[in-house]
Write a protein that holds these residues in place. Sequence first.
Motif, short mmCIF file in Angstrom:
data_model
loop_
_atom_site.label_atom_id
_atom_site.label_comp_id
_atom_site.label_asym_id
_atom_site.label_seq_id
_atom_site.Cartn_x
_atom_site.Cartn_y
_atom_site.Cartn_z
N GLU A 252 0.87 -1.19 0.00
CA GLU A 252 0.00 0.00 0.00
C GLU A 252 0.90 1.23 0.00
O GLU A 252 1.09 1.91 1.02
CB GLU A 252 -0.91 -0.01 1.23
CG GLU A 252 -1.84 -1.21 1.31
CD GLU A 252 -2.92 -1.16 0.25
OE1 GLU A 252 -3.17 -0.07 -0.30
OE2 GLU A 252 -3.52 -2.22 -0.04
N ARG B 55 0.79 4.27 -1.40
CA ARG B 55 0.24 5.61 -1.17
C ARG B 55 0.09 5.86 0.33
O ARG B 55 0.48 6.92 0.84
CB ARG B 55 -1.13 5.76 -1.85
CG ARG B 55 -1.08 5.96 -3.35
CD ARG B 55 -2.49 6.08 -3.91
NE ARG B 55 -2.53 6.49 -5.30
CZ ARG B 55 -2.40 5.66 -6.31
NH1 ARG B 55 -2.21 4.35 -6.07
NH2 ARG B 55 -2.45 6.10 -7.56
N THR B 56 -0.47 4.88 1.03
CA THR B 56 -0.66 5.03 2.48
C THR B 56 0.69 5.09 3.18
O THR B 56 0.88 5.87 4.12
CB THR B 56 -1.49 3.86 3.03
OG1 THR B 56 -2.72 3.78 2.31
CG2 THR B 56 -1.80 4.06 4.50
N ASP C 186 2.07 8.56 2.78
CA ASP C 186 1.38 9.54 3.63
C ASP C 186 1.84 9.44 5.08
O ASP C 186 2.03 10.47 5.75
CB ASP C 186 -0.14 9.34 3.54
CG ASP C 186 -0.71 9.73 2.19
OD1 ASP C 186 -0.03 10.47 1.45
OD2 ASP C 186 -1.82 9.28 1.85
N SER D 168 8.62 4.52 -1.27
CA SER D 168 7.20 4.46 -1.62
C SER D 168 6.93 5.26 -2.89
O SER D 168 6.22 4.80 -3.80
CB SER D 168 6.35 5.01 -0.47
OG SER D 168 6.55 4.27 0.72
N ALA D 169 7.50 6.46 -2.95
CA ALA D 169 7.29 7.32 -4.12
C ALA D 169 7.87 6.67 -5.38
O ALA D 169 7.24 6.68 -6.44
CB ALA D 169 7.91 8.69 -3.87
N LEU E 264 5.65 3.95 -6.68
CA LEU E 264 4.47 4.48 -7.36
C LEU E 264 4.83 5.04 -8.74
O LEU E 264 4.09 4.84 -9.71
CB LEU E 264 3.81 5.56 -6.49
CG LEU E 264 3.14 5.04 -5.22
CD1 LEU E 264 2.86 6.18 -4.26
CD2 LEU E 264 1.86 4.30 -5.55
N VAL F 101 2.23 5.90 -11.93
CA VAL F 101 1.26 6.76 -11.27
C VAL F 101 1.56 8.22 -11.62
O VAL F 101 2.70 8.67 -11.53
CB VAL F 101 1.31 6.57 -9.73
CG1 VAL F 101 0.46 7.63 -9.03
CG2 VAL F 101 0.82 5.18 -9.36
N GLU G 99 -1.75 13.05 -7.97
CA GLU G 99 -1.09 11.85 -8.47
C GLU G 99 0.36 12.13 -8.89
O GLU G 99 1.15 11.19 -9.07
CB GLU G 99 -1.86 11.27 -9.66
CG GLU G 99 -3.20 10.68 -9.28
CD GLU G 99 -3.05 9.39 -8.46
OE1 GLU G 99 -3.08 8.31 -9.06
OE2 GLU G 99 -2.91 9.49 -7.23
N TYR H 233 4.10 12.23 -5.88
CA TYR H 233 5.16 11.27 -5.56
C TYR H 233 6.43 11.59 -6.33
O TYR H 233 7.53 11.65 -5.75
CB TYR H 233 4.66 9.85 -5.84
CG TYR H 233 3.29 9.62 -5.23
CD1 TYR H 233 3.13 9.61 -3.85
CD2 TYR H 233 2.15 9.51 -6.03
CE1 TYR H 233 1.87 9.45 -3.27
CE2 TYR H 233 0.89 9.35 -5.46
CZ TYR H 233 0.76 9.33 -4.09
OH TYR H 233 -0.49 9.20 -3.52
#
Length: 661
Positions: free
Chosen positions: A214, A216-217, A220, A247-248, A251, A256, A403, A406
């Motif tokens: 996950e 995106r979460t 954040d 994470s970025a 994505l 993304v 979007e 990231y």
Amino acid sequence: MQIFYQRSEFLKKLFPDIDLHNDDQLKLAIKEFYKHGKLIPEVKISGDSIEINISDEFFKEDPAAFQKANLLCQKRKFSDARPFLEDLIKRHPTISEYYRTLAQTYEEEGSHEEAIDILIDALKWNPSNHWALILMGNIYIKYYKDVNTAMTYFDQVVESDPNNYVVLNNIGGTFLQLGKLTLAERFLSKAFKANPKFPNVTLGLGLVNFQKGEFRTAFDFAIDTFKNEEHVEGPVFQKALQLALDSAKSLVKQQVGKESLVDYIQEIENLTGKEVRIEEDSTISTAAKVEFAENYGRDFHLVKTNPKYPNTDHLIAHELTHLKLAEEARKGGVNMLFIGKDSKLEEFKKSIQGTLKKLEKRGIPESSIFKYSKDLFKGILSQVFNTPIDLFIEDYLYNHFPELRYVQFISLYQLNVEAHKAVNDPKIIDLSPPDILTKSRIFNVVYARHFETLFGIKMEKTYSIRPFEKEQIDAFWDEFSEYRNDREAGEEYELVLHWGEDLELDAYFELVDEIEYRSQNRPSSKSPEDVLTQIEQDPMQMDSYDEDEAEELRKFQEQHAGKDINMAVAMYMIGALEYFKGMSTDKVKEIAYEIAMLGRTGINPKKKGYKLNKIPGTSFSGYRLLAYYYVSWAVAIPEMLKELQMPFDKEYELALTLFNH
């Protein structure tokens, strides 16, 4: 002193040899453990609740001796600490924390069975001893892989103090290390509910979500961690930084934001009425640049990206927003062009003479020193123009393209790291003019502060800033903040001008009105009227034209000779008509009134340097201001034009003829 139990699995762990449902047996076992000499504890059982009352005189402590033992433990001298702790327990057998610390000395050295036996006594004397409960749970997980037994102790923590986020976080962290993501999330979520601003908790939840895919979460939660963690160099902040980047990148790898970028390109093409082309160019000195169609005589805009910077989508979106802001200002008739004064390069070199002499003494070739000077000149001017505008651009991207956040984060982080190095690297400092270095640092810190407001990264803390620099940074930030949420088209140029003036760099550039500039710099192949619109300081000069242009101008002057026409005013009137073209009557009227107020004290035709608040970034000569004075009233308040009693009717008629030609 009172001790409370529930008839539960936890109690069974403390008294394994008794039948929990036999009240008589339970009372006997409890009294046997808690009796001390002639004093027998009172035990009450009501349903599943058990209450033990013991006289407070049994709970005396020896803080000084316990501190000695703790100091030895901190130095990892567990064997040396053990005799102190054993003596404390012998003299004060009711103090739970003495047992817990002794148990930890055994656990640290791998003697987990001894540790368990001692922890049982610690928990009998204080069933709510959180650190004893956590240590017991950790032992069962680490040595026995027994999650169920560990949960018996961990759940006791939650029951006894559901808001103890530190303890809940530690339990969640234990399960996270074991890869038990469901259990880790269970306890970390409870900790988050108790304190959503505890950085260790948000980091833990971010790591859980990253392992679950996950991203995106996870991103954040990493951002939340930045915002709540003050220790930039500490492990929590650094782990959160890595989590955010990982994470970025995950994505971005999944494409993304790509669809948003494609839509944005189409939006800019529709807005400007021109195609947008994109290409790589390793020769450009920056991460990316945009070449406006109007400036290059093309029918398309060109965005160039440097392959050294991999975060292309953000760089493209950034340059597209340059186009957007310029087009919005253009439609409002307030777009400005930033023009560096290359003629001021020698003056700039004199201001950094000390550094240039240092380079010369080190044997640096003259050609290299010249290139260094030129690059430095262009570099600081680039910061003057780009820094304030970039703040508005990144705000716009962050707020309108979630979007793209990231890739925006990765890109801005890299750019900020490079900006930090540019003014903090000892080698760069040694070879840089102190004054220019200071001004560059001010711009970079403002940029870093803005990055923090978007993503929480406290990069400003990594700069060494002197008090006067901090004062200037704060002033710039306050001015930007005034415009930030309700900026009107073209107002970003006011910051460019003000910041350049405040740093005494305004001598090296000028902001000129685009409409007027382009009207004065049209190609010379069409008509004498086109040539005349190039005149700025002195409409009658011919030095700046080639022979063909000069001949066209001479013929045009002969055609209008003897008509008592002030050609300077007429030419400036053409520029004014270009400027007011498409502008609302109300806005022209505001400019007309401002010039009228200025004119109350007289306008000297030969004077230079007049300024108008309604036309920021532009300097007016007397004749030019008189031309704008007349045209603004002719356009917006024609019924009052005669009241001005300005003798420029013929000039205006000529200007209209040429403008409409």
